[in-house]
Design a protein around this motif. Structure first.
Motif, mmCIF file in Angstrom:
data_model
loop_
_atom_site.group_PDB
_atom_site.id
_atom_site.type_symbol
_atom_site.label_atom_id
_atom_site.label_comp_id
_atom_site.label_asym_id
_atom_site.label_seq_id
_atom_site.Cartn_x
_atom_site.Cartn_y
_atom_site.Cartn_z
ATOM 1 N N THR A 165 0.868 -1.230 -0.072
ATOM 2 C CA THR A 165 0.023 0.062 -0.007
ATOM 3 C C THR A 165 1.050 1.281 0.047
ATOM 4 O O THR A 165 0.534 2.025 -0.706
ATOM 5 C CB THR A 165 -0.945 0.173 1.154
ATOM 6 N N LEU A 168 2.203 2.315 -3.273
ATOM 7 C CA LEU A 168 1.474 3.109 -4.086
ATOM 8 C C LEU A 168 1.690 4.902 -4.211
ATOM 9 O O LEU A 168 1.683 5.307 -5.233
ATOM 10 C CB LEU A 168 -0.194 3.161 -3.798
ATOM 11 N N ARG A 312 -5.930 4.360 3.204
ATOM 12 C CA ARG A 312 -7.110 4.187 2.456
ATOM 13 C C ARG A 312 -7.527 5.526 1.353
ATOM 14 O O ARG A 312 -7.891 5.025 0.152
ATOM 15 C CB ARG A 312 -8.096 4.184 3.572
ATOM 16 N N GLU A 315 -5.299 4.455 -1.539
ATOM 17 C CA GLU A 315 -5.790 3.404 -2.330
ATOM 18 C C GLU A 315 -6.982 3.761 -3.151
ATOM 19 O O GLU A 315 -7.077 3.173 -4.279
ATOM 20 C CB GLU A 315 -6.240 2.164 -1.508
#
Lengths: 390, 213
Positions: A165, A168, A312, A315
């Motif tokens: 994650t 990213l 989050r 994402e």
């Protein structure tokens, strides 16, 4: 607030970001400073004071580097001052420039940030080792990357965030950097998460593509009082808020999962700017991203989301250029390069260009009226924040 | 960059430009040497390491035992007043696996820097050190090292100690993890014994069950 002048940014300049520049530090400063003055439509003699940000002297092997660079930065026979809070210096220099003008002492101030890291052999990383405690830590055979890896892992553990994650951030910023004309050769690119995570392990969990490179470059902005701004431009970008904060150097006694000092710096800037809900009121962010996890860490410290929520948002694409809260549309340090002090001022310049609608291919999709640039530095210790608005 | 600016200054060089003499360089080699006095707090701390003991300082204003020790409390800005022996055991607050040396060159065998919260000190009081006996490959290290896991100092033999942080070779996982008796390591850190739980774990202090390392 008890200050004399509203302060505007009216011009910015930047050199190319290079692993090794032929230009000396003075020459880099000159190019960026001249570009910023040209952009503002001002002459060197209009400049009343100069602020210089540049990181450790030991990079260059030049003692009193601020003074050495002064001539290239237009500091000749002028009030001249160096800002130095490690990686936080670039944004701190803009804060410095702000209070020079806000105080009423000066109407026109040139802020220059420079870094030439390539001179230091075998690698400038070694120059950083002196930041560790000479009694307790250096005898262990330290490397600068250790503290970042320790902090990243702490963040991953507390919030249960997988390395994939965090990668990213590298994917996003390195892709954004493709649109930056000053990006360092070989630094931006289209990478997959697998390539980021699978790149050479430096200090786990930090891999090579999750850390920003060594860079030579300079950046500059021109800051003026309202009086001057009204005379020279129809499109001033105002300094709405500034904040800075330092935490303890006993870094092993702090829980590294959260940068409190960034929060305090942000709160100071928000209070000055009259911002009560930064999540709604900030339109574009240049958070400091020398390492991939740092962007997430700093978004949380800047109160742009809850603790542990930044991954989050990442994402979901919220922080992309076309997202609701674009973060590092420039490409940041991961996508453009990391000339320490100049990288911070590059972020201020990017917000300036974004708010003027001059960012071209990097321009974020949403309309922007308020933007934030943030840097961080010293021993996991200092937060510096500038809020700009139109 | 602004859309109004077309050309950006800067002449990038390659390593070979220098290696092949296409650009001229001037070199300077500096040999800097320093000898630091260890100061009031760390002098005592290092003398104790020579004896295989770890000392912290107690701040009456904050009622906390701080490690590394300092003669002043940076929170309440008063002098700390008492030496308190803490345990040579603790818990891993965070760790990493390093493949780079001090000069950014690669090392074949990884080292494992960690922050270790020491039992007997106040919560969150960590020091940086290395972990050992945890494997030689990334996979093995990641399998064996967990945040929150109890560790104990592995000391140099007494005759080889120099009064330096390296008198502790590294911290190793506790083998008898089950034996968890608060204060059980016999360090005498009584002042902090009831608040010795690291921030990363439950209430067990001195999780190794005590004894000499």
């Amino acid at each position: 607030m008890g200050y004399q002048n509203r302060v505007a940014v009216v011009g910015a300049g930047l050199t190319r970001f290079m692993r090794r520049a032929q230009e000396t530090g003075k020459e880099l400063c000159f190019e960026a400073a001249r570009m910023a003055l040209d952009a503002a439509g001002l002459r060197p003699r209009d400049v009343e004071a100069v602020v210089m940000a540049t990181a450790p002297d030991v990079f260059d092997g030049v003692h009193m580097k601020g003074e050495y660079l002064a001539d290239g930065a237009g500091g000749f026979r002028k009030p001249y001052m160096r800002s130095f809070v490690g990686g936080g210096s670039g944004v701190f220099a803009a804060i410095h420039g702000w209070y020079h003008v806000a105080s009423g002492h000066f109407d026109t101030v040139l802020v220059v940030a420079e870094e030439k890291m390539s001179s230091c052999l075998p690698h400038p990383q070694a120059a950083f080792n002196g930041i560790y405690d000479q009694f307790l830590e250096r005898p262990l055979g330290v490397n600068l990357l250790w503290i970042f890896a320790l902090e990243m892992n702490r963040y991953m553990q507390v919030h249960k965030v997988p390395q994939e994650t965090i990668a990213l951030v590298s994917v996003k910023n390195k892709r954004n950097g493709l649109d930056h004309p000053c990006a360092q050769e070989g630094i931006p690119g289209n990478y997959s998460v697998e390539e980021i995570v699978g790149s050479e392990v430096m200090v786990w969990p930090v891999t090579r593509l999750m850390v920003s490179p060594v860079t030579d470059a300079a950046a500059a902005i021109v800051m003026v009082s309202e009086r001057v701004a009204k005379r020279i431009t129809d499109r001033p970008v105002w300094v709405k808020g500034v904040g800075w904060h330092l935490d303890s150097s006993y870094w092993t006694n702090r829980d590294l999962y959260y940068p409190k000092y960034v929060e305090y710096a942000a709160r100071m800037a928000y209070e000055m700017a009259g911002i009560t809900n930064p999540r709604r009121e900030i339109d574009v962010v240049e958070a400091y991203d020398p390492f991939a996890y740092k962007e997430l860490h700093h978004m949380e410290g800047l109160l742009l989301c809850d603790k542990g929520e930044a991954p989050r948002l990442l994402e979901k694409g919220v922080t992309q250029r076309d997202g609701e809260l674009p973060v590092c549309p420039s490409g940041g340090l991961l996508g453009v390069g990391n000339p320490i002090a100049a990288a911070g001022l590059m972020k201020v310049a990017e917000i300036f260009w974004q708010l003027r609608g001059e960012a071209g291919a990097r321009q974020v999709s949403r309309p922007v009226r308020t933007g934030l640039a943030q840097a961080w530095g010293d021993l996991m210790q200092v937060g510096t924040v500038v809020v700009l608005g139109v | 960059m602004s859309v109004h600016i077309r050309d950006y200054p800067g002449i990038p060089l390659k390593d070979r430009d220098i290696g092949e003499g296409r650009v001229l360089t001037t070199e300077w080699h500096v040999k800097a040497q320093y000898a630091w006095d260890t100061g009031a707090a760390l002098s005592r701390f290092f003398r104790a390491l020579k004896e295989g003991k770890i000392y912290g300082r107690w701040c009456p204003g904050c009622d906390r035992i701080v490690v590394p020790p300092r003669m002043f409390c940076e929170w309440c800005f008063r002098p700390t007043v008492r030496w308190v022996e803490v345990c040579d055991t603790g818990r891993v607050n965070t760790f990493s696996v390093s493949y780079v040396n001090w000069d950014a060159s690669r090392s074949a065998v990884p080292r494992v820097p960690a922050v270790i919260e020491l039992d007997g000190a106040s919560p969150g009081m960590g020091i940086m050190h290395l972990l050992g006996e945890v494997g030689d490959t990334l996979e093995e290290i990641l399998r064996r090292v967990k945040v929150g896991m109890p560790v104990r100092a592995v000391w140099k033999p007494p005759a080889e100690r120099q009064g330096a942080i390296t008198d502790i070779l590294y911290f190793a996982p506790c083998r008898d993890e089950g034996a968890t008796e608060p204060g059980g390591c016999g360090c005498g850190g009584a002042v902090g014994a009831d608040r010795a739980a690291p921030t990363t774990s439950g209430t067990d202090a001195c999780g190794c069950g005590g004894g000499e390392g």
